[in-house]
Motif scaffolding. Structure first.
Motif, PDB file in Angstrom:
ATOM      1  N   TYR A 422       0.831  -1.207   0.000  1.00 31.74           N
ATOM      2  CA  TYR A 422       0.000   0.000   0.000  1.00 31.74           C
ATOM      3  C   TYR A 422       0.865   1.256   0.000  1.00 31.74           C
ATOM      4  O   TYR A 422       0.590   2.219  -0.739  1.00 31.74           O
ATOM      5  CB  TYR A 422      -0.917  -0.002   1.222  1.00 31.74           C
ATOM      6  N   SER A 423       1.947   1.272   0.809  1.00 30.69           N
ATOM      7  CA  SER A 423       2.828   2.444   0.881  1.00 30.69           C
ATOM      8  C   SER A 423       3.467   2.726  -0.469  1.00 30.69           C
ATOM      9  O   SER A 423       3.533   3.882  -0.907  1.00 30.69           O
ATOM     10  CB  SER A 423       3.918   2.227   1.936  1.00 30.69           C
ATOM     11  N   ILE A 424       3.940   1.693  -1.135  1.00 27.88           N
ATOM     12  CA  ILE A 424       4.561   1.870  -2.452  1.00 27.88           C
ATOM     13  C   ILE A 424       3.525   2.371  -3.452  1.00 27.88           C
ATOM     14  O   ILE A 424       3.791   3.284  -4.242  1.00 27.88           O
ATOM     15  CB  ILE A 424       5.198   0.548  -2.924  1.00 27.88           C
ATOM     16  N   TRP A 425       2.322   1.800  -3.413  1.00 27.80           N
ATOM     17  CA  TRP A 425       1.277   2.147  -4.389  1.00 27.80           C
ATOM     18  C   TRP A 425       0.750   3.560  -4.177  1.00 27.80           C
ATOM     19  O   TRP A 425       0.698   4.360  -5.109  1.00 27.80           O
ATOM     20  CB  TRP A 425       0.137   1.141  -4.281  1.00 27.80           C
ATOM     21  N   ILE A 426       0.372   3.890  -2.944  1.00 26.86           N
ATOM     22  CA  ILE A 426      -0.283   5.171  -2.689  1.00 26.86           C
ATOM     23  C   ILE A 426       0.695   6.335  -2.867  1.00 26.86           C
ATOM     24  O   ILE A 426       0.292   7.451  -3.217  1.00 26.86           O
ATOM     25  CB  ILE A 426      -0.902   5.213  -1.270  1.00 26.86           C
ATOM     26  N   THR A 427       1.985   6.083  -2.677  1.00 25.01           N
ATOM     27  CA  THR A 427       2.977   7.147  -2.842  1.00 25.01           C
ATOM     28  C   THR A 427       3.597   7.156  -4.234  1.00 25.01           C
ATOM     29  O   THR A 427       4.465   8.003  -4.512  1.00 25.01           O
ATOM     30  CB  THR A 427       4.113   7.015  -1.809  1.00 25.01           C
ATOM     31  N   GLY A 428       3.170   6.245  -5.108  1.00 25.14           N
ATOM     32  CA  GLY A 428       3.784   6.181  -6.428  1.00 25.14           C
ATOM     33  C   GLY A 428       5.261   5.847  -6.348  1.00 25.14           C
ATOM     34  O   GLY A 428       6.081   6.453  -7.040  1.00 25.14           O
ATOM     35  N   SER A 429       5.612   4.869  -5.512  1.00 28.04           N
ATOM     36  CA  SER A 429       6.997   4.415  -5.293  1.00 28.04           C
ATOM     37  C   SER A 429       7.869   5.483  -4.643  1.00 28.04           C
ATOM     38  O   SER A 429       9.096   5.429  -4.736  1.00 28.04           O
ATOM     39  CB  SER A 429       7.648   3.945  -6.607  1.00 28.04           C
ATOM     40  N   ARG A 430       7.262   6.447  -3.962  1.00 26.80           N
ATOM     41  CA  ARG A 430       8.053   7.434  -3.208  1.00 26.80           C
ATOM     42  C   ARG A 430       8.379   6.923  -1.808  1.00 26.80           C
ATOM     43  O   ARG A 430       9.086   7.591  -1.052  1.00 26.80           O
ATOM     44  CB  ARG A 430       7.299   8.761  -3.135  1.00 26.80           C
ATOM     45  N   ALA A 431       7.816   5.775  -1.448  1.00 27.31           N
ATOM     46  CA  ALA A 431       8.200   5.066  -0.227  1.00 27.31           C
ATOM     47  C   ALA A 431       8.683   3.689  -0.652  1.00 27.31           C
ATOM     48  O   ALA A 431       8.095   3.065  -1.534  1.00 27.31           O
ATOM     49  CB  ALA A 431       7.019   4.945   0.732  1.00 27.31           C
ATOM     50  N   LEU A 432       9.753   3.218  -0.040  1.00 31.18           N
ATOM     51  CA  LEU A 432      10.354   1.952  -0.442  1.00 31.18           C
ATOM     52  C   LEU A 432      11.023   1.325   0.763  1.00 31.18           C
ATOM     53  O   LEU A 432      11.781   1.998   1.466  1.00 31.18           O
ATOM     54  CB  LEU A 432      11.387   2.193  -1.548  1.00 31.18           C
ATOM     55  N   PRO A 433      10.740   0.039   1.050  1.00 34.64           N
ATOM     56  CA  PRO A 433      11.409  -0.619   2.175  1.00 34.64           C
ATOM     57  C   PRO A 433      12.925  -0.474   2.092  1.00 34.64           C
ATOM     58  O   PRO A 433      13.500  -0.412   1.012  1.00 34.64           O
ATOM     59  CB  PRO A 433      10.981  -2.089   2.007  1.00 34.64           C
ATOM     60  N   ILE A 434      13.557  -0.397   3.226  1.00 36.13           N
ATOM     61  CA  ILE A 434      14.987  -0.187   3.443  1.00 36.13           C
ATOM     62  C   ILE A 434      15.327   1.296   3.285  1.00 36.13           C
ATOM     63  O   ILE A 434      15.798   1.928   4.231  1.00 36.13           O
ATOM     64  CB  ILE A 434      15.880  -1.051   2.528  1.00 36.13           C
ATOM     65  N   PHE A 435      15.090   1.876   2.106  1.00 34.88           N
ATOM     66  CA  PHE A 435      15.425   3.284   1.903  1.00 34.88           C
ATOM     67  C   PHE A 435      14.623   4.181   2.841  1.00 34.88           C
ATOM     68  O   PHE A 435      15.170   5.085   3.468  1.00 34.88           O
ATOM     69  CB  PHE A 435      15.173   3.684   0.445  1.00 34.88           C
ATOM     70  N   THR A 436      13.322   3.943   2.925  1.00 30.83           N
ATOM     71  CA  THR A 436      12.487   4.753   3.811  1.00 30.83           C
ATOM     72  C   THR A 436      12.911   4.567   5.260  1.00 30.83           C
ATOM     73  O   THR A 436      13.030   5.542   6.025  1.00 30.83           O
ATOM     74  CB  THR A 436      11.009   4.372   3.630  1.00 30.83           C
TER      75      THR A 436
END
Length: 653
Positions: A422-436
């Motif tokens: 959901y985080s990746i989708w709703i942010t348009g890949s502006r959130a990403l595990p590890i990097f975030t």
């Protein structure tokens, strides 16, 4: 306490089904459709809520004053804050706004008028050098709007800046002291300009934010809506922040504020609770006067300004367009200090007598949205607890979650899969595990310390300006932080190995092994961020493709530019081998004409050309580059490339 039993096939079905559902929603869902946002958000909220209930009812030990019990309950308390923040986010994000069509219509109407309202442009500066300030001042002077005055508000009382302002036609103001920091500086500008230009609208720019030519034409028409007291545009940066740069992901990973600016603020705007972010905004002068000036007493006068206006029924309109570019925090200490100030300011505004928790005149929705923002900062200690959990288990036998791995696979893993998806989708890949997570970890220690100290003394702290334009040409290792994360890597690895050697069948081993593996990746990423790579370029480069001519002596060569900065241009030419290295001559660009130059390097067909500029030509370049600059730092993520760059940085140095 009774727990349901799940066999392996059931666990596989639950998690495979969740993954399949998340993938289908991600592929078929359209973020701009409200129904899709509601569907995906509801699924994520349902699974997260189910997980939180399971944690509260089935995974906590009997309460006692022992350390294991206290740790489990404190951990759960901060976990509950974090999950609640996510649940509120899912609710907030079912809405979004887009005022670009309205701005289009308003701009067309403004361009037909001859009586456009006057605007005073305040450029607030404290200790920034000319190489930063001139971009902002020159760009502000070149704004495509017929009725504005530029005021440079200098809080360091520098004669050379006064002279520069006189040279370029900007007005210069200062004051005898620095009372109330930036807010006091803005209030001084408010008072002094009231006796001179007294424009009904004020645009505020930080010293390092250069406005685009069309910024006022895009903004001013939105004030036709009577309830709009302030129009805010997002911050975009023309340099990589320490996370992007030190993980070598400048062109494939976005800055840590992109999801907030591009996704969260438009959603808050749709609820009427978007807020000012301190630069690149326009506010009505009469309303600032009505509330007694720009708010003082907190270190975040921007959000404080929004909430003082909200009490009187005036909202902040979020125009989600790139209408200025500025400098992101360049070094890790500045990055951390900036986030710490934002967290402290959020708490301070909440505690003021007229703030959204104690003050009168706020709606339930406005108070709820502010609490949502506070929870972002209050969840930072949970980030540290996630890192500490495996170590407590390996060395002290203290579990964090009192449950079996199968129970976590049934309740926790589906919630985690859905949350990430959901985080990746709703942010348009502006959130990403590890990097975030690494971005959050970078400032978590300092933010947590600031929050703890704020419990004792929330007010009375000095405003700390984020230093910009310092020398970044050398490798900088933040030894204490780097050693801290290196120690976590060593201790976690040693604890994991020892546990496997001593009792490979111990309960909780599998669960904590997975947790430790994820933690090791985060420790590694965090340690790499602490080793700041050199930034040898004095000026940031922008993509720029155009025909170029190079004249050295009596010879002239043709080429195509690849990038352009305020001190040079990259050119590709089939004749590069014929151009003498360190030769002096001139280069021709259509917008600027001939510019004296020196050939700095030749590599294959690529020529590096260094400009030799007078002030007038440099200012033409600034207007060209910053009037409507192309993106030179990633504004959309490329997750695969970002991950490969992280691994390359980790294993090749």
């Amino acid at each position: 306490m009774y727990q349901l039993y799940f066999d392996n096939q059931t666990l596989l079905d639950i998690n495979f089904g969740t993954l399949l559902f998340v993938m289908l929603l991600g592929l078929l869902g359209e973020r701009r459709r409200t129904a899709d946002r509601v569907l995906y958000g509801s699924v994520a909220a349902l699974l997260l809520g189910n997980y939180l209930v399971w944690r509260a009812t089935q995974t906590l030990p009997d309460f006692s004053l022992s350390f294991p019990s206290m740790w489990a309950y404190v951990f759960f308390g901060f976990e509950a804050i974090t999950v609640t923040y996510t649940l509120l986010s899912a609710l907030i994000l079912v809405r979004t706004s887009n005022y670009t069509p309205q701005a289009d219509r308003a701009e067309a109407a403004l361009r037909r008028r001859n009586d456009l309202p006057a605007v005073d442009i305040f450029i607030a500066t404290y200790n920034e050098g000319l190489e930063i300030l001139e971009k902002t001042i020159v760009s502000a002077m070149a704004i495509d709007y017929p009725n504005f005055v530029v005021w440079v508000l200098d809080d360091t009382r520098r004669p050379w800046l006064r002279e520069f302002c006189e040279e370029v036609g900007a007005n210069y103001l200062t004051r005898p002291d620095n009372a109330h920091a930036k807010a006091g500086n803005l209030n001084n500008g408010l008072r002094q300009t009231a006796l001179q230009s007294n424009a009904p609208y004020i645009m505020v720019l930080d010293a390092d934010f250069a406005p685009h030519r069309n910024i006022l034409m895009r903004i001013m028409g939105l004030f036709d809506e009577p309830k709009v007291g302030l129009v805010q545009t997002p911050q975009f940066y023309y340099n990589a922040d320490p996370i992007q740069y030190n993980l070598r992901s400048t062109e494939c990973w976005v800055d840590d504020q992109r999801a907030f600016f591009d996704v969260v603020q438009p959603a808050k705007d749709a609820w009427g609770t978007a807020f000012c972010i301190g630069t690149s905004f326009v506010v009505r002068r009469d309303l600032v006067n009505m509330i007694g000036g720009f708010p003082t007493g907190t270190v975040t006068e921007d959000i404080h300004l929004t909430y003082r206006l909200l009490r009187h029924g005036y909202i902040t309109r979020w125009l989600n367009e790139r209408l200025s570019v500025g400098l992101s925090a360049e070094g890790l200490p500045e990055f951390i200090s900036q986030r710490s100030r934002w967290g402290l300011g959020t708490i301070q505004v909440a505690l003021t007598a007229d703030g959204p928790l104690r003050g009168k005149g706020y709606t339930f929705t406005q108070r709820l949205h502010y609490i949502h923002g506070m929870m972002l900062w209050l969840s930072r200690p949970f980030t540290l607890m996630l890192l500490a959990g495996p170590l407590l288990y390996w060395y002290f036998g203290t579990p964090t979650i009192y449950s079996s791995p199968t129970q976590f696979l049934a309740y926790g893993l589906p919630a985690l899969i859905t949350f990430w998806g959901y985080s990746i989708w709703i942010t348009g890949s502006r959130a990403l595990p590890i990097f975030t997570e690494v971005t959050q970890i970078a400032s978590a220690l300092t933010v947590t310390a600031t929050l703890l100290s704020a419990i004792v003394k929330p007010f009375g702290r000095p405003f700390k300006v984020t230093n910009k334009g310092l020398d970044r040409s050398r490798l900088i290792v933040h030894g204490k932080l780097a050693l801290f994360y290196a120690a976590l890597i060593v201790l976690s690895s040693a604890g994991l190995i020892r546990a496997f050697l001593s009792d490979p069948d111990a309960p909780g081993l599998v669960f904590n092994t997975v947790w430790t593996t994820i933690a090791l990746l985060l420790y590694l990423g965090s340690m790499l961020v602490c080793i700041e790579l050199p930034r040898p370029r004095r000026e940031e480069r922008f993509p720029y493709r155009a025909s170029v001519r190079v004249r050295i002596g009596n010879n002239e060569f043709a080429g195509i530019s690849t990038d352009l900065s305020c001190n040079g241009v990259g050119v590709r030419s089939t004749q590069a081998g014929m151009i003498p290295l360190r030769g002096h001559g001139a280069v021709w660009l259509a917008p600027t004409g001939w510019i004296p130059c020196r050939i700095a390097r030749c590599q294959g067909d690529l020529i590096g050309i260094e400009f030799k500029l007078d002030m007038a030509t440099r200012h033409r370049l600034i207007r060209l580059l910053f009037g409507a600059p192309p993106h030179n730092v990633a504004n959309t993520a490329r997750p695969r490339l970002a991950l490969s760059r992280l691994l390359r940085r980790a294993f090749s140095g």
